[in-house]
Design a protein around this motif. Structure first.
Motif, PDB file in Angstrom:
ATOM      1  N   LEU A  25       0.844  -0.970   0.023  1.00  0.00           N
ATOM      2  CA  LEU A  25      -0.059  -0.106   0.044  1.00  0.00           C
ATOM      3  C   LEU A  25       0.937   1.282   0.195  1.00  0.00           C
ATOM      4  CD1 LEU A  25      -3.079   0.560   1.861  1.00  0.00           C
ATOM      5  CD2 LEU A  25      -1.483   2.381   1.977  1.00  0.00           C
ATOM      6  N   HIS A  26       1.831   1.266   0.851  1.00  0.00           N
ATOM      7  CA  HIS A  26       2.566   2.426   0.759  1.00  0.00           C
ATOM      8  C   HIS A  26       3.398   2.841  -0.626  1.00  0.00           C
ATOM      9  CE1 HIS A  26       6.715   4.179   2.892  1.00  0.00           C
ATOM     10  NE2 HIS A  26       5.926   5.070   2.016  1.00  0.00           N
ATOM     11  N   SER A  27       4.011   1.627  -1.197  1.00  0.00           N
ATOM     12  CA  SER A  27       4.672   1.630  -2.519  1.00  0.00           C
ATOM     13  C   SER A  27       3.620   2.399  -3.583  1.00  0.00           C
ATOM     14  CB  SER A  27       4.905   0.382  -2.681  1.00  0.00           C
ATOM     15  OG  SER A  27       6.012  -0.088  -1.961  1.00  0.00           O
ATOM     16  N   GLU A  28       2.418   1.806  -3.495  1.00  0.00           N
ATOM     17  CA  GLU A  28       1.288   2.352  -4.370  1.00  0.00           C
ATOM     18  C   GLU A  28       1.004   3.718  -4.301  1.00  0.00           C
ATOM     19  OE1 GLU A  28      -3.001   1.010  -6.034  1.00  0.00           O
ATOM     20  OE2 GLU A  28      -2.136  -0.072  -4.489  1.00  0.00           O
ATOM     21  N   ALA A  29       1.012   4.029  -3.000  1.00  0.00           N
ATOM     22  CA  ALA A  29       0.466   5.552  -2.789  1.00  0.00           C
ATOM     23  C   ALA A  29       1.602   6.458  -3.001  1.00  0.00           C
ATOM     24  CB  ALA A  29       0.110   5.664  -1.398  1.00  0.00           C
ATOM     25  N   ARG A  30       2.927   6.078  -2.336  1.00  0.00           N
ATOM     26  CA  ARG A  30       4.099   6.797  -2.686  1.00  0.00           C
ATOM     27  C   ARG A  30       4.492   6.883  -4.220  1.00  0.00           C
ATOM     28  NH1 ARG A  30       9.542   7.665  -0.170  1.00  0.00           N
ATOM     29  NH2 ARG A  30      10.915   7.471  -1.841  1.00  0.00           N
ATOM     30  N   THR A  31       4.220   5.946  -4.993  1.00  0.00           N
ATOM     31  CA  THR A  31       4.613   6.351  -6.402  1.00  0.00           C
ATOM     32  C   THR A  31       3.440   6.988  -6.917  1.00  0.00           C
ATOM     33  OG1 THR A  31       5.342   3.839  -6.548  1.00  0.00           O
ATOM     34  CG2 THR A  31       4.553   4.923  -8.514  1.00  0.00           C
ATOM     35  N   ALA A  32       2.325   7.171  -6.655  1.00  0.00           N
ATOM     36  CA  ALA A  32       1.109   7.763  -7.105  1.00  0.00           C
ATOM     37  C   ALA A  32       1.427   9.360  -6.840  1.00  0.00           C
ATOM     38  CB  ALA A  32      -0.395   7.675  -6.840  1.00  0.00           C
ATOM     39  N   GLY A  75     -12.513  -5.872   5.085  1.00  0.00           N
ATOM     40  CA  GLY A  75     -11.546  -6.769   5.357  1.00  0.00           C
ATOM     41  C   GLY A  75     -10.282  -6.287   4.370  1.00  0.00           C
ATOM     42  N   ASP A  76     -10.433  -5.472   3.253  1.00  0.00           N
ATOM     43  CA  ASP A  76      -9.181  -5.024   2.547  1.00  0.00           C
ATOM     44  C   ASP A  76      -8.448  -3.722   3.329  1.00  0.00           C
ATOM     45  OD1 ASP A  76      -9.511  -7.123   0.582  1.00  0.00           O
ATOM     46  OD2 ASP A  76     -11.070  -5.639  -0.368  1.00  0.00           O
ATOM     47  N   LEU A  77      -7.012  -3.791   3.112  1.00  0.00           N
ATOM     48  CA  LEU A  77      -6.377  -2.663   3.821  1.00  0.00           C
ATOM     49  C   LEU A  77      -6.437  -1.670   2.713  1.00  0.00           C
ATOM     50  CD1 LEU A  77      -4.325  -1.758   5.997  1.00  0.00           C
ATOM     51  CD2 LEU A  77      -2.620  -2.437   4.149  1.00  0.00           C
ATOM     52  N   THR A  78      -7.128  -0.424   3.174  1.00  0.00           N
ATOM     53  CA  THR A  78      -7.275   0.677   2.577  1.00  0.00           C
ATOM     54  C   THR A  78      -6.278   2.093   2.781  1.00  0.00           C
ATOM     55  OG1 THR A  78      -8.879   1.488   3.862  1.00  0.00           O
ATOM     56  CG2 THR A  78      -9.489   0.078   1.665  1.00  0.00           C
ATOM     57  N   GLY A  79      -5.714   1.858   4.162  1.00  0.00           N
ATOM     58  CA  GLY A  79      -5.062   2.853   4.496  1.00  0.00           C
ATOM     59  C   GLY A  79      -3.997   2.490   5.799  1.00  0.00           C
ATOM     60  N   VAL A  80      -3.207   3.190   6.211  1.00  0.00           N
ATOM     61  CA  VAL A  80      -2.215   3.088   7.415  1.00  0.00           C
ATOM     62  C   VAL A  80      -1.855   4.412   7.814  1.00  0.00           C
ATOM     63  CG1 VAL A  80      -0.115   2.653   5.829  1.00  0.00           C
ATOM     64  CG2 VAL A  80      -0.471   1.667   8.239  1.00  0.00           C
ATOM     65  N   VAL A  81      -1.820   4.558   8.994  1.00  0.00           N
ATOM     66  CA  VAL A  81      -1.103   5.843   9.726  1.00  0.00           C
ATOM     67  C   VAL A  81      -0.123   5.293  10.818  1.00  0.00           C
ATOM     68  CG1 VAL A  81      -3.094   5.800  11.481  1.00  0.00           C
ATOM     69  CG2 VAL A  81      -1.694   7.961  11.096  1.00  0.00           C
ATOM     70  N   SER A  82       0.850   6.007  10.965  1.00  0.00           N
ATOM     71  CA  SER A  82       2.046   5.604  11.648  1.00  0.00           C
ATOM     72  C   SER A  82       2.419   7.024  12.520  1.00  0.00           C
ATOM     73  CB  SER A  82       3.265   5.319  10.956  1.00  0.00           C
ATOM     74  OG  SER A  82       4.347   5.141  11.924  1.00  0.00           O
ATOM     75  N   GLN A 101       3.626   9.168   8.981  1.00  0.00           N
ATOM     76  CA  GLN A 101       2.843   8.677   7.708  1.00  0.00           C
ATOM     77  C   GLN A 101       1.350   8.647   7.585  1.00  0.00           C
ATOM     78  OE1 GLN A 101       5.338   5.728   5.367  1.00  0.00           O
ATOM     79  NE2 GLN A 101       6.261   5.508   7.261  1.00  0.00           N
ATOM     80  N   ILE A 102       0.908   9.010   6.646  1.00  0.00           N
ATOM     81  CA  ILE A 102      -0.627   8.369   6.393  1.00  0.00           C
ATOM     82  C   ILE A 102      -0.667   7.932   4.804  1.00  0.00           C
ATOM     83  CG2 ILE A 102      -2.868   9.023   5.783  1.00  0.00           C
ATOM     84  CD1 ILE A 102      -3.267  10.708   8.180  1.00  0.00           C
ATOM     85  N   HIS A 103      -0.867   6.883   4.705  1.00  0.00           N
ATOM     86  CA  HIS A 103      -1.162   6.305   3.179  1.00  0.00           C
ATOM     87  C   HIS A 103      -2.458   5.764   3.160  1.00  0.00           C
ATOM     88  CE1 HIS A 103       3.108   7.111   2.493  1.00  0.00           C
ATOM     89  NE2 HIS A 103       3.539   6.593   3.476  1.00  0.00           N
ATOM     90  N   VAL A 113     -11.112   7.788   4.050  1.00  0.00           N
ATOM     91  CA  VAL A 113     -10.197   7.136   4.618  1.00  0.00           C
ATOM     92  C   VAL A 113      -9.138   8.000   5.310  1.00  0.00           C
ATOM     93  CG1 VAL A 113      -8.580   5.140   4.495  1.00  0.00           C
ATOM     94  CG2 VAL A 113     -10.595   5.102   3.132  1.00  0.00           C
ATOM     95  N   GLY A 114      -8.341   8.678   4.613  1.00  0.00           N
ATOM     96  CA  GLY A 114      -7.408   9.580   5.140  1.00  0.00           C
ATOM     97  C   GLY A 114      -8.083  10.434   6.457  1.00  0.00           C
ATOM     98  N   SER A 115      -9.027  10.860   6.281  1.00  0.00           N
ATOM     99  CA  SER A 115      -9.415  11.811   7.337  1.00  0.00           C
ATOM    100  C   SER A 115      -9.830  10.875   8.638  1.00  0.00           C
ATOM    101  CB  SER A 115     -10.893  12.352   6.982  1.00  0.00           C
ATOM    102  OG  SER A 115     -10.733  13.412   6.001  1.00  0.00           O
ATOM    103  N   ARG A 116     -10.363   9.636   8.182  1.00  0.00           N
ATOM    104  CA  ARG A 116     -10.493   8.726   9.467  1.00  0.00           C
ATOM    105  C   ARG A 116      -9.248   8.297   9.970  1.00  0.00           C
ATOM    106  NH1 ARG A 116     -13.978   4.030  11.005  1.00  0.00           N
ATOM    107  NH2 ARG A 116     -13.682   3.997  13.166  1.00  0.00           N
ATOM    108  N   LEU A 117      -8.298   8.305   9.296  1.00  0.00           N
ATOM    109  CA  LEU A 117      -6.691   8.173   9.970  1.00  0.00           C
ATOM    110  C   LEU A 117      -6.397   9.284  10.494  1.00  0.00           C
ATOM    111  CD1 LEU A 117      -5.428   6.019   6.730  1.00  0.00           C
ATOM    112  CD2 LEU A 117      -5.604   4.884   9.311  1.00  0.00           C
ATOM    113  N   HIS A 118      -6.715  10.632  10.108  1.00  0.00           N
ATOM    114  CA  HIS A 118      -6.334  11.572  10.633  1.00  0.00           C
ATOM    115  C   HIS A 118      -6.767  11.843  12.341  1.00  0.00           C
ATOM    116  CE1 HIS A 118      -5.992  16.097  11.478  1.00  0.00           C
ATOM    117  NE2 HIS A 118      -4.781  16.007  10.904  1.00  0.00           N
TER     118      HIS A 118
END
Length: 180
Positions: A25-32, A75-82, A101-103, A113-118
């Motif tokens: 997921l990080h690789s995909e978001a970072r590349t984009a 059940g699918d990973l859509t985001g991550v926050v660290s 990170q938020i990806h 999704v990003g707002s939920r992680l934020h």
């Protein structure tokens, strides 16, 4: 007439079994976002950089000083926050917490999704009695800068060199009662 309900995003702590999915997921978001910012070096997608990212996430997951949450839909990973203590030595760990990170998976951008992680990060600050949030964002990642501005972040003047001839800029968030 049928009513379409938007998918719900659940959050849960990340664990060792999430390592490869988080790295993907990080690789995909970072590349984009780097490509959107005009930097499309081949190193974005090499097996070596994927392995480097995986090793960094493994350290984050096992190091004990970062809090990492996964966002899931069906059940699918859509985001991550660290998040955790500040990385820069000019910041006071008793008052500031870093959003490392938020990806969000690019096909889920703009879906909350990003707002939920934020919101989870802001909750982390509150529960840790921290009044200032800090993060770094690549200056050409205009999507991220717009997202963070909507959530109350502002640049604090700190910069460091980044890829593609563009800097990483530090942003701050002041929480209620904080000086940020």
């Amino acid at each position: 007439m049928s009513v379409v309900t938007p998918p719900t995003t659940g959050l849960r702590p990340a664990g060792p079994d999430d390592l490869d999915a988080i790295t993907d997921l990080h690789s995909e978001a970072r590349t984009a976002y780097y490509r959107a910012g005009g930097w499309s070096e081949p190193e974005l997608t090499t097996a070596e950089t994927w392995c480097d990212r995986r090793a960094a996430w493994q350290r984050a997951l096992t190091g004990g000083h970062r809090h990492i949450l996964c966002a899931l839909r069906d059940g699918d990973l859509t985001g991550v926050v660290s998040m955790g203590p500040p990385a820069d030595t000019d910041l006071d760990a008793t008052t500031a917490g870093q959003l490392y990170q938020i990806h969000v998976r690019p096909d889920c951008w703009g879906q909350g999704v990003g707002s939920r992680l934020h919101a989870a990060y802001v909750r982390f600050l509150h529960e840790s009695s921290l009044h200032t949030g800090v993060l770094e964002a690549w200056e050409r990642n205009t999507r991220a800068h717009a997202f963070y501005a909507r959530h109350g972040w502002h640049q604090d003047g700190h910069r460091r060199p980044g890829p593609g001839g563009a800097d990483y800029v530090r942003l701050r968030l002041r929480t209620p009662g904080g000086e940020g």
